[in-house]
Motif scaffolding. Structure first.
Motif, PDB file in Angstrom:
ATOM      1  N   ARG A 197      95.247  38.451 -81.935  1.00 51.29           N
ATOM      2  CA  ARG A 197      96.234  38.446 -83.011  1.00 51.29           C
ATOM      3  C   ARG A 197      97.621  38.068 -82.496  1.00 51.29           C
ATOM      4  O   ARG A 197      98.343  37.298 -83.133  1.00 51.29           O
ATOM      5  N   ARG A 198      97.994  38.580 -81.330  1.00 51.77           N
ATOM      6  CA  ARG A 198      99.316  38.257 -80.774  1.00 51.77           C
ATOM      7  C   ARG A 198      99.426  36.780 -80.412  1.00 51.77           C
ATOM      8  O   ARG A 198     100.438  36.145 -80.693  1.00 51.77           O
ATOM      9  N   SER A 199      98.381  36.226 -79.804  1.00 55.41           N
ATOM     10  CA  SER A 199      98.458  34.808 -79.450  1.00 55.41           C
ATOM     11  C   SER A 199      98.459  33.935 -80.704  1.00 55.41           C
ATOM     12  O   SER A 199      99.164  32.924 -80.759  1.00 55.41           O
ATOM     13  N   ALA A 200      97.714  34.339 -81.726  1.00 58.79           N
ATOM     14  CA  ALA A 200      97.682  33.567 -82.976  1.00 58.79           C
ATOM     15  C   ALA A 200      99.040  33.568 -83.667  1.00 58.79           C
ATOM     16  O   ALA A 200      99.493  32.536 -84.172  1.00 58.79           O
ATOM     17  N   THR A 201      99.698  34.712 -83.703  1.00 57.02           N
ATOM     18  CA  THR A 201     101.000  34.782 -84.368  1.00 57.02           C
ATOM     19  C   THR A 201     102.104  34.150 -83.520  1.00 57.02           C
ATOM     20  O   THR A 201     103.124  33.711 -84.051  1.00 57.02           O
ATOM     21  N   SER A 202     101.880  34.072 -82.228  1.00 61.23           N
ATOM     22  CA  SER A 202     102.855  33.469 -81.326  1.00 61.23           C
ATOM     23  C   SER A 202     103.036  31.971 -81.586  1.00 61.23           C
ATOM     24  O   SER A 202     104.124  31.428 -81.385  1.00 61.23           O
ATOM     25  N   VAL A 203     101.990  31.310 -82.027  1.00 66.70           N
ATOM     26  CA  VAL A 203     102.063  29.851 -82.218  1.00 66.70           C
ATOM     27  C   VAL A 203     103.095  29.483 -83.290  1.00 66.70           C
ATOM     28  O   VAL A 203     104.075  28.790 -82.983  1.00 66.70           O
ATOM     29  N   PRO A 204     102.951  29.940 -84.545  1.00 69.37           N
ATOM     30  CA  PRO A 204     103.969  29.562 -85.532  1.00 69.37           C
ATOM     31  C   PRO A 204     105.341  30.170 -85.217  1.00 69.37           C
ATOM     32  O   PRO A 204     106.377  29.567 -85.511  1.00 69.37           O
ATOM     33  N   ALA A 234     104.217  27.387 -77.529  1.00 68.54           N
ATOM     34  CA  ALA A 234     103.245  27.465 -78.629  1.00 68.54           C
ATOM     35  C   ALA A 234     101.910  26.868 -78.201  1.00 68.54           C
ATOM     36  O   ALA A 234     100.846  27.418 -78.517  1.00 68.54           O
ATOM     37  N   GLN A 235     101.964  25.756 -77.456  1.00 62.57           N
ATOM     38  CA  GLN A 235     100.724  25.158 -76.940  1.00 62.57           C
ATOM     39  C   GLN A 235      99.991  26.130 -76.028  1.00 62.57           C
ATOM     40  O   GLN A 235      98.772  26.251 -76.091  1.00 62.57           O
ATOM     41  N   GLY A 236     100.737  26.801 -75.168  1.00 63.42           N
ATOM     42  CA  GLY A 236     100.129  27.774 -74.266  1.00 63.42           C
ATOM     43  C   GLY A 236      99.479  28.915 -75.025  1.00 63.42           C
ATOM     44  O   GLY A 236      98.359  29.335 -74.698  1.00 63.42           O
ATOM     45  N   SER A 237     100.157  29.400 -76.044  1.00 66.82           N
ATOM     46  CA  SER A 237      99.593  30.481 -76.871  1.00 66.82           C
ATOM     47  C   SER A 237      98.329  30.015 -77.580  1.00 66.82           C
ATOM     48  O   SER A 237      97.372  30.775 -77.737  1.00 66.82           O
ATOM     49  N   LEU A 238      98.321  28.771 -77.980  1.00 66.67           N
ATOM     50  CA  LEU A 238      97.151  28.207 -78.656  1.00 66.67           C
ATOM     51  C   LEU A 238      95.958  28.153 -77.698  1.00 66.67           C
ATOM     52  O   LEU A 238      94.833  28.510 -78.076  1.00 66.67           O
ATOM     53  N   LYS A 239      96.190  27.743 -76.461  1.00 64.59           N
ATOM     54  CA  LYS A 239      95.116  27.702 -75.459  1.00 64.59           C
ATOM     55  C   LYS A 239      94.647  29.112 -75.119  1.00 64.59           C
ATOM     56  O   LYS A 239      93.460  29.350 -74.875  1.00 64.59           O
ATOM     57  N   GLU A 240      95.581  30.043 -75.108  1.00 63.84           N
ATOM     58  CA  GLU A 240      95.241  31.453 -74.890  1.00 63.84           C
ATOM     59  C   GLU A 240      94.331  31.932 -76.022  1.00 63.84           C
ATOM     60  O   GLU A 240      93.303  32.577 -75.773  1.00 63.84           O
ATOM     61  N   LEU A 241      94.688  31.608 -77.253  1.00 64.98           N
ATOM     62  CA  LEU A 241      93.884  31.980 -78.413  1.00 64.98           C
ATOM     63  C   LEU A 241      92.481  31.390 -78.313  1.00 64.98           C
ATOM     64  O   LEU A 241      91.482  32.079 -78.538  1.00 64.98           O
TER      65      LEU A 241
END
Length: 122
Positions: free
Chosen positions: A44-51, A73-80
């Motif tokens: 949830r944290r990585s998903a909300t981090s992107v926007p 945001a790209q990094g958070s997306l890869k984390e997700l």
């Protein structure tokens, strides 16, 4: 940041990232309660981090800062993506659930890369 966009809310990448975050929250509601403070929270944290990072970078109004936050945001997306794959492998996220989420991460990722390239070239 760009002359055609009045707000980060007008960016397709931000809209899709928001939709992805909402979908992640919906999908993780059925995950085991013992994962609430573990993988569920991380996803949830990585998903909300992107926007959130797209919006924060936009708000900085400096191209270098904007690019930096888009890369975060790209990094958070890869984390997700990785967390969703882990959830799949350990059996808490069926492919029927994680598949559409992973497809959305791919779409958001493509839009992020396009925006980064555009801004870096200006």
């Amino acid at each position: 940041m760009t002359e055609k966009t009045g707000s980060y809310k007008d960016l397709l990448v931000w809209e899709q990232a928001m939709d992805l975050a909402v979908a992640v929250y919906g999908a993780t509601k059925s995950w085991p309660k013992e994962e609430l403070y573990g993988l569920t929270s991380q996803v949830r944290r990585s998903a909300t981090s992107v926007p959130a990072n797209i919006a924060e970078g936009y708000g900085r109004e400096i191209r270098g800062s904007y690019l930096q936050f888009l890369r975060i945001a790209q990094g958070s997306l890869k984390e997700l993506e990785t967390q969703l794959l882990i959830a799949e492998r350990i059996g808490i996220a069926p492919k029927a659930t994680s598949g559409p989420l992973l497809a959305s991460t791919e779409s958001v990722g493509k839009l992020l890369r396009l925006l980064i390239r555009k801004l870096a070239a200006e």
